[in-house]
Design a protein around this motif. Sequence first.
Motif, PDB file in Angstrom:
ATOM      1  N   GLU A 198      41.959 -56.002 176.125  1.00 48.46           N
ATOM      2  CA  GLU A 198      42.439 -54.669 175.785  1.00 48.46           C
ATOM      3  C   GLU A 198      43.943 -54.642 175.731  1.00 48.46           C
ATOM      4  OE1 GLU A 198      39.827 -52.111 178.452  1.00 48.46           O
ATOM      5  OE2 GLU A 198      40.749 -50.649 177.088  1.00 48.46           O
ATOM      6  N   LYS A 199      44.477 -53.936 174.740  1.00 47.23           N
ATOM      7  CA  LYS A 199      45.929 -53.768 174.689  1.00 47.23           C
ATOM      8  C   LYS A 199      46.276 -52.362 174.246  1.00 47.23           C
ATOM      9  CE  LYS A 199      47.535 -58.464 174.045  1.00 47.23           C
ATOM     10  NZ  LYS A 199      48.173 -59.439 173.176  1.00 47.23           N
ATOM     11  N   GLU A 200      47.482 -51.948 174.611  1.00 42.13           N
ATOM     12  CA  GLU A 200      47.949 -50.638 174.182  1.00 42.13           C
ATOM     13  C   GLU A 200      49.308 -50.789 173.518  1.00 42.13           C
ATOM     14  OE1 GLU A 200      48.083 -47.822 177.348  1.00 42.13           O
ATOM     15  OE2 GLU A 200      46.073 -47.121 176.790  1.00 42.13           O
ATOM     16  N   SER A 201      49.623 -49.863 172.663  1.00 40.78           N
ATOM     17  CA  SER A 201      50.950 -49.921 172.064  1.00 40.78           C
ATOM     18  C   SER A 201      51.449 -48.516 171.783  1.00 40.78           C
ATOM     19  CB  SER A 201      50.881 -50.713 170.753  1.00 40.78           C
ATOM     20  OG  SER A 201      52.093 -50.566 170.052  1.00 40.78           O
ATOM     21  N   GLU A 227      48.846 -40.596 173.408  1.00 44.70           N
ATOM     22  CA  GLU A 227      50.037 -40.837 172.605  1.00 44.70           C
ATOM     23  C   GLU A 227      50.132 -42.287 172.158  1.00 44.70           C
ATOM     24  OE1 GLU A 227      52.076 -38.571 171.325  1.00 44.70           O
ATOM     25  OE2 GLU A 227      50.517 -37.282 172.177  1.00 44.70           O
ATOM     26  N   LYS A 228      49.229 -43.101 172.685  1.00 45.89           N
ATOM     27  CA  LYS A 228      49.304 -44.529 172.375  1.00 45.89           C
ATOM     28  C   LYS A 228      48.094 -45.006 171.590  1.00 45.89           C
ATOM     29  CE  LYS A 228      52.034 -46.165 176.240  1.00 45.89           C
ATOM     30  NZ  LYS A 228      51.988 -46.793 177.567  1.00 45.89           N
ATOM     31  N   LEU A 229      48.301 -46.125 170.914  1.00 47.80           N
ATOM     32  CA  LEU A 229      47.177 -46.774 170.270  1.00 47.80           C
ATOM     33  C   LEU A 229      46.517 -47.698 171.287  1.00 47.80           C
ATOM     34  CD1 LEU A 229      47.077 -48.691 166.961  1.00 47.80           C
ATOM     35  CD2 LEU A 229      46.889 -49.990 169.062  1.00 47.80           C
ATOM     36  N   SER A 230      45.214 -47.718 171.323  1.00 50.42           N
ATOM     37  CA  SER A 230      44.578 -48.714 172.175  1.00 50.42           C
ATOM     38  C   SER A 230      43.641 -49.572 171.345  1.00 50.42           C
ATOM     39  CB  SER A 230      43.834 -48.050 173.334  1.00 50.42           C
ATOM     40  OG  SER A 230      42.549 -47.675 172.918  1.00 50.42           O
ATOM     41  N   ALA A 231      43.633 -50.867 171.653  1.00 51.89           N
ATOM     42  CA  ALA A 231      42.796 -51.815 170.919  1.00 51.89           C
ATOM     43  C   ALA A 231      41.945 -52.577 171.922  1.00 51.89           C
ATOM     44  CB  ALA A 231      43.669 -52.780 170.129  1.00 51.89           C
ATOM     45  N   ARG A 232      40.672 -52.739 171.604  1.00 54.56           N
ATOM     46  CA  ARG A 232      39.800 -53.467 172.518  1.00 54.56           C
ATOM     47  C   ARG A 232      38.914 -54.420 171.728  1.00 54.56           C
ATOM     48  NH1 ARG A 232      34.978 -51.202 176.306  1.00 54.56           N
ATOM     49  NH2 ARG A 232      34.545 -53.216 177.263  1.00 54.56           N
ATOM     50  N   LEU A 233      38.983 -55.681 172.092  1.00 52.12           N
ATOM     51  CA  LEU A 233      38.161 -56.699 171.439  1.00 52.12           C
ATOM     52  C   LEU A 233      37.096 -57.138 172.424  1.00 52.12           C
ATOM     53  CD1 LEU A 233      37.760 -58.645 169.005  1.00 52.12           C
ATOM     54  CD2 LEU A 233      39.316 -60.224 170.158  1.00 52.12           C
ATOM     55  N   SER A 234      35.829 -56.932 172.081  1.00 51.37           N
ATOM     56  CA  SER A 234      34.786 -57.298 173.030  1.00 51.37           C
ATOM     57  C   SER A 234      33.578 -57.902 172.332  1.00 51.37           C
ATOM     58  CB  SER A 234      34.370 -56.073 173.834  1.00 51.37           C
ATOM     59  OG  SER A 234      33.858 -55.091 172.965  1.00 51.37           O
ATOM     60  N   GLY A 235      32.784 -58.612 173.101  1.00 47.88           N
ATOM     61  CA  GLY A 235      31.597 -59.274 172.566  1.00 47.88           C
ATOM     62  C   GLY A 235      31.421 -60.618 173.247  1.00 47.88           C
ATOM     63  N   ARG A 236      30.772 -61.542 172.570  1.00 52.00           N
ATOM     64  CA  ARG A 236      30.568 -62.864 173.153  1.00 52.00           C
ATOM     65  C   ARG A 236      30.913 -63.943 172.136  1.00 52.00           C
ATOM     66  NH1 ARG A 236      27.624 -62.296 177.849  1.00 52.00           N
ATOM     67  NH2 ARG A 236      27.246 -64.530 178.005  1.00 52.00           N
ATOM     68  N   VAL A 237      31.462 -65.025 172.610  1.00 52.58           N
ATOM     69  CA  VAL A 237      31.669 -66.183 171.736  1.00 52.58           C
ATOM     70  C   VAL A 237      31.227 -67.434 172.499  1.00 52.58           C
ATOM     71  CG1 VAL A 237      33.669 -65.160 170.583  1.00 52.58           C
ATOM     72  CG2 VAL A 237      34.033 -66.717 172.490  1.00 52.58           C
ATOM     73  N   GLU A 280      41.639 -47.138 168.883  1.00 54.70           N
ATOM     74  CA  GLU A 280      41.704 -45.691 169.010  1.00 54.70           C
ATOM     75  C   GLU A 280      43.123 -45.229 168.747  1.00 54.70           C
ATOM     76  OE1 GLU A 280      38.029 -44.518 171.868  1.00 54.70           O
ATOM     77  OE2 GLU A 280      39.966 -44.834 172.847  1.00 54.70           O
ATOM     78  N   LEU A 281      43.241 -44.222 167.885  1.00 56.24           N
ATOM     79  CA  LEU A 281      44.561 -43.730 167.504  1.00 56.24           C
ATOM     80  C   LEU A 281      44.740 -42.308 167.989  1.00 56.24           C
ATOM     81  CD1 LEU A 281      44.489 -44.893 163.776  1.00 56.24           C
ATOM     82  CD2 LEU A 281      45.570 -46.046 165.696  1.00 56.24           C
TER      83      LEU A 281
END
Lengths: 430, 104
Positions: A198-201, A227-237, A280-281
């Motif tokens: 997860e990251k935010e910007s 007020e921030k963008l949040s990005a989340r990469l999830s799943g399995r590899v 999420e924006l």
Amino acid sequence: MKESEFIAILSHELGDTAGWEDIVRDYAAHFEDGRAEGRSEDEIAASLGSPASIAREFRASGRAAASGAEGSLCPDGTWGAEDRSRPENASSGTSGHESQSGRRKLAIGITAAILVVGTSLGIWAAAREAAARRATEEGIHVSLPGMEVHVGSEGVRTDLPGMKVRVGGSGGVSVSGPGDGYEALFGETRPTAPIDLEKESPLAGVSSLSVSAYVADLSVKRRPGSEKLSARLSGRVAEAYAKEVELGLERKGSELRIEMLSPTGFDLRGSTEKLSLELELPESFEAAVVLETVTGSIAFSGRAKAIEARSETGEVGISSSSAFPVKVRTSTGEIAVSGTTGGAELESETGDILFTPTRLAETRLRTSTGDIRAELAQGQSFSYRVSSSTGELDVRGERPKDHDSSLSGQTGSGGPSISAESETGDIVID
Amino acid sequence: MNTQFKKGVLELCVLALLSRRDYYGYELVGAVDSDLAIAEGSVYPLLKRLRDEGYVETYLEESSEGPPRKYYRITKSGRDWNESLLVEWRAFAAAVSRITEDKK
């Protein structure tokens, strides 16, 4: 297009077509021969044509021949030819869907100097085949470019120095090379590990947002009160690659770029379970947005200044109510755009297009073999031009006379123009 | 030239080339493409079909550099098939030129 991308799309689109391993190897060899002649991968890929439509040709001829097929296992003895029947457990025990993702679990670190991509693919395919046949035979001998593998009751032998081949309890095969750089895993089952990054910007000053989700499904939503963008990469590899997956956020001037990264490059797209990248924006944020995936789907809801979405095989769904232009392009994925009030340019090779704007603005819809359906607001009048060589046309009940392959005109007092084109699909504007 | 039409004659050309000598994939694609300007990618689906139908077979041969190459060789039934396609093609081409050149 690079070779790895070409091969990944080809392989994905071939699905379980009989003999797909062989097919993939033929194209890998083609790239190798082309490179040896000094041609670039882009050049070779361009003259080969679209991998998705090549796969279609194979699927079509596979179906035609399926009834009498004695399997595509190599009269040439590539797999060591005592037994030409399809391996018995090649398709048992896994559902269609599982085998799609299960068999496509290609994971190859490419750093080993001893093997070029084509050969590694060959080993991969053959080793998988060997694993599948193991249960039904005393032993099997597999000849491959660059190496011989024997799988028998005494174990697995290979003549290539430094290479190790191991058959796991589940029938999977792993091949590993000298050093840690090279590894390939094959077979029906193999361990995966969860990914959750997860990251935010902050978004001050950002006017353009580009997102590349590669093999992950991409979704972009609004989040009120943030007020921030949040990005989340999830799943399995695949376990071996879990540590390599990164979520990249890079800010360059007014551009924010978000990417799913896999440093070994080749080939994460074969080694993933379902991965998703969720963005999420903030409610107030508006920017020009570019969304890209190779095999993942794209779902966008909310606002933007302009939006462009591209995917090879994923579906694209956009739902928004603001007046910005939408541009979507896919090879095989379906496209659905709804709620828009701005112009639209939607294009797919084989996917269907569904377009349901709130208010129509200048629109172009195009597909080669898919169907097109546009549902416009009832009071909406418009001018139109639709054509399809062999499909049926219908614009609010009007149909072409005399088997014409196109229809144009306007409804009511006219208005914004909509054009729709397909080669073989049906077109309905309602 | 029309794509469908090209695809039809592609089979004829591939068999004709293979009846002269064996080719490996890349080489065969190049030989066809230089004259026909087709999408190169569609030669392989054709080769697979010809093999499934028993008109060509494949074998591996060492190459001077790199891994062994897969060569395509025409079979007896492939030669027969090529002959019958050629007869058809010649009749067709003759008919077309009679019409287009308007010579009775």
